[in-house]
Scaffold this motif. Structure first.
Motif, mmCIF file in Angstrom:
data_model
loop_
_atom_site.group_PDB
_atom_site.id
_atom_site.type_symbol
_atom_site.label_atom_id
_atom_site.label_comp_id
_atom_site.label_asym_id
_atom_site.label_seq_id
_atom_site.Cartn_x
_atom_site.Cartn_y
_atom_site.Cartn_z
ATOM 1 N N VAL A 1 0.875 -1.050 -0.110
ATOM 2 C CA VAL A 1 0.503 -0.400 -0.252
ATOM 3 C C VAL A 1 1.256 0.979 0.599
ATOM 4 O O VAL A 1 1.733 1.749 0.553
ATOM 5 N N VAL A 2 0.736 2.303 -1.272
ATOM 6 C CA VAL A 2 1.627 3.417 -1.013
ATOM 7 C C VAL A 2 -0.108 4.792 -0.262
ATOM 8 O O VAL A 2 -0.582 5.199 -1.071
ATOM 9 N N PRO A 3 -0.381 4.888 0.862
ATOM 10 C CA PRO A 3 -0.879 5.660 1.726
ATOM 11 C C PRO A 3 -0.874 7.280 0.830
ATOM 12 O O PRO A 3 -2.543 7.059 0.951
ATOM 13 N N TYR A 4 0.025 7.563 0.599
ATOM 14 C CA TYR A 4 -0.157 8.487 0.362
ATOM 15 C C TYR A 4 -0.989 9.339 -1.254
ATOM 16 O O TYR A 4 -0.786 10.106 -1.315
ATOM 17 N N HIS A 5 -0.469 8.072 -1.982
ATOM 18 C CA HIS A 5 -1.375 8.464 -3.425
ATOM 19 C C HIS A 5 -3.190 6.867 -3.439
ATOM 20 O O HIS A 5 -3.122 6.765 -4.867
#
Length: 92
Positions: free
Chosen positions: A43-47
């Motif tokens: 998971v790439v939270p900021y995107h």
């Protein structure tokens, strides 16, 4: 190195079948009846990015990339259990 974690209802090592077609972030359609073994996720939270890694029935790695936003693949991720259902070994 720790064991892969589940993602939503997906458990590492379990076989899933695409029950509803959907498109990933790259526009690729994942077709009904594709069978995939879940491997891991990131998971790439900021995107709002989600990457799910599977192995196809042919043993080849398949990577599903989506963005958890309403205007992208948010609806698919919200209802992922309706798109990818756990199944038995393929009868083929």
């Amino acid at each position: 190195m720790s064991a892969p974690e589940p993602f939503k209802h997906l458990l590492p090592g379990r076989l899933y079948r695409v029950s509803r077609p959907f498109q990933d972030w790259f526009g690729k359609t994942w077709e009904v009846d594709e069978r995939l073994t879940f491997v891991t996720h990131s998971v790439v939270p900021y995107h709002s990015g989600v990457t799910l890694t599977f192995k196809g029935e042919d043993g080849v790695e398949r990577v599903l990339t989506m963005q958890w936003l309403p205007e992208e693949q948010g609806a698919v991720l919200d209802a992922l259990e309706a798109h990818l259902v756990e199944t038995e070994i393929s009868p083929r």
